[in-house]
Design a protein around this motif. Structure first.
Motif, PDB file in Angstrom:
ATOM      1  N   UNK A 255      -3.474  13.416 -11.706  1.00  0.00           N
ATOM      2  CA  UNK A 255      -4.795  13.418 -11.080  1.00  0.00           C
ATOM      3  C   UNK A 255      -4.789  12.636  -9.772  1.00  0.00           C
ATOM      4  N   UNK A 256      -4.042  11.518  -9.722  1.00  0.00           N
ATOM      5  CA  UNK A 256      -3.997  10.710  -8.506  1.00  0.00           C
ATOM      6  C   UNK A 256      -2.746   9.835  -8.510  1.00  0.00           C
ATOM      7  N   UNK A 257      -2.354   9.413  -7.308  1.00  0.00           N
ATOM      8  CA  UNK A 257      -1.217   8.507  -7.123  1.00  0.00           C
ATOM      9  C   UNK A 257      -1.638   7.424  -6.144  1.00  0.00           C
ATOM     10  N   UNK A 258      -1.385   6.171  -6.496  1.00  0.00           N
ATOM     11  CA  UNK A 258      -1.681   5.054  -5.594  1.00  0.00           C
ATOM     12  C   UNK A 258      -0.408   4.259  -5.366  1.00  0.00           C
ATOM     13  N   UNK A 259      -0.135   3.958  -4.088  1.00  0.00           N
ATOM     14  CA  UNK A 259       1.078   3.225  -3.710  1.00  0.00           C
ATOM     15  C   UNK A 259       0.776   1.737  -3.586  1.00  0.00           C
ATOM     16  N   UNK A 260       1.727   0.924  -4.014  1.00  0.00           N
ATOM     17  CA  UNK A 260       1.634  -0.528  -3.846  1.00  0.00           C
ATOM     18  C   UNK A 260       2.846  -0.977  -3.033  1.00  0.00           C
ATOM     19  N   UNK A 261       2.732  -0.865  -1.713  1.00  0.00           N
ATOM     20  CA  UNK A 261       3.876  -1.141  -0.844  1.00  0.00           C
ATOM     21  C   UNK A 261       4.270  -2.621  -0.912  1.00  0.00           C
ATOM     22  N   UNK A 262       5.546  -2.907  -1.142  1.00  0.00           N
ATOM     23  CA  UNK A 262       5.994  -4.304  -1.113  1.00  0.00           C
ATOM     24  C   UNK A 262       6.091  -4.830   0.315  1.00  0.00           C
ATOM     25  N   UNK A 263       6.163  -6.143   0.433  1.00  0.00           N
ATOM     26  CA  UNK A 263       6.262  -6.802   1.742  1.00  0.00           C
ATOM     27  C   UNK A 263       7.454  -6.253   2.530  1.00  0.00           C
TER      28      UNK A 263
END
Length: 281
Positions: free
Chosen positions: A90-98
Motif C-alpha cells: 500500500x505504501x513505502x516510507x524511506x528512513x535515509x541514514x546520515x
C-alpha cells in the motif's frame, strides 16, 4: 540540486557508458551485482505489531566508490526506486541514514562510501498475505568516473518469516533524520521576494539553543517547474539563515506555497528534516 552545466556533464557521461545490469535473483535476501562494483540486496527485516514490515535496501560498493543520498548535492545522480511491479504494497516510507559530506572539484555532494543500508517501512495492502517484492533500482556510483547502475530485486516476504538483519537496520535507523521537535526547532520562517526574473528566498530556522558551526541548509520544492540554486547558509545566534535563488520554468510557477518548500539541515553529526517552510507544531 545539480546545475544545468552539471546535469549536462552527467548526461554526457551516462551516454558514453553502458548501463550496468544483472539478472534478478530469487532468495531470502535478493541480491544482484553490477560488474563487481556495486552489489544490491533486499534485507527482509521484521514485521511490526500493526502488520507493517521494517526492511532495508542494501548497496555494497567496491573500495573507493560511493553512491548518493536522496539529495545528491551539486553533483551526483539521485537514486530512484520503482515498486510498481510489486504486489500487496500500500505504501513505502524511506528512513535515509546520515550521509557523508564530500567535496569534488569545488562542488559539494552527499552520499555513502562502502555501504548504504536504507531502511524502508512497507505497509501491505493485506497484512495477512505475503509481500511480493519486485523493486527496480537506478542509482549512481562514482569514483574517478560516474556510472549508472540499474538493477532489479525480487523476493517474497511472508508474514510469519523469521526476522532478518535487525541489528543492521536498527543501526541505520539510529542515524535517520530528526524531526523539528527532536532537533529543538522553535520557529521556521521563509521570505520570498520576486523580482521579475525569479525569486529570492530567505529561510530562517531558529533553535532552542545555538547549533554547532558548519550547518548547511538544503531547499527543495514539490513543484518540478522550480529550480532552486544551492543555498548559502550562516548562523545568527540560535538562528540558521539560508538564502537561495529560485527560478521558474514559467511565470505561473512564481506563486509558491511556503508549505511546499522542504528544508533539510545537515552537518557532520545530524540531519534535520523540516517538511514545510512554516513553524512546526
Amino acid at each position: 540540486m545539480p546545475s544545468s552545466e552539471s546535469m549536462s556533464r552527467h548526461t554526457t557521461a551516462l551516454l558514453a557508458t553502458c548501463l550496468l545490469a544483472a539478472a534478478p535473483a530469487h532468495a531470502q535476501m535478493a541480491r544482484v551485482t553490477a560488474d563487481g562494483i556495486a552489489e544490491a540486496g533486499f534485507i527482509e527485516g521484521w514485521r511490526t505489531a500493526d502488520g507493517a514490515r521494517i526492511a532495508a535496501v542494501q548497496i555494497r560498493l567496491a573500495p573507493g566508490w560511493h553512491t548518493y543520498w536522496r539529495i545528491p548535492g551539486e553533483t551526483g545522480i539521485p537514486p530512484q526506486f520503482d515498486w510498481s511491479q510489486s504486489r500487496n504494497i500500500a505504501s513505502v516510507r524511506y528512513e535515509w541514514p546520515q550521509p557523508g559530506i564530500f567535496d569534488a572539484n569545488g562542488m559539494q555532494f552527499f552520499g555513502y562510501e562502502g555501504e548504504l543500508v536504507l531502511p524502508v517501512r512497507i505497509t501491505p495492502t493485506d497484512p495477512s498475505k505475503p509481500i511480493d517484492i519486485d523493486l527496480g533500482l537506478f542509482y549512481g556510483i562514482c569514483k574517478d568516473i560516474c556510472l549508472p547502475a540499474e538493477q532489479t530485486l525480487r523476493t517474497t516476504v511472508a508474514p510469519d518469516d523469521a526476522p532478518s538483519g535487525r541489528t543492521m537496520i536498527e543501526a541505520a535507523l539510529a542515524t535517520r533524520a530528526l524531526t523539528p521537535d527532536e532537533a529543538g526547532v522553535e520557529t521556521v520562517d521563509c521570505h520570498l521576494r520576486p523580482d521579475g526574473s525569479g525569486i529570492d528566498l530567505t529561510a530562517a530556522v531558529t533553535f532552542d539553543a545555538p547549533p554547532a558551526a558548519g550547518q548547511l541548509t538544503l531547499v527543495e520544492s514539490s513543484d518540478p517547474s522550480l529550480w532552486i540554486a544551492p543555498p548559502e547558509s550562516h548562523l545568527e545566534g540560535s538562528t540558521l539563515v539560508a538564502e537561495a535563488r529560485i527560478n521558474a520554468a514559467h511565470s505561473g510557477a512564481m506563486l509558491i506555497d511556503r508549505k511546499a518548500i522542504r528544508l533539510t539541515v545537515i552537518d557532520a553529526r545530524r540531519v534535520i528534516d523540516i517538511p514545510s517552510c512554516v513553524a512546526p507544531g
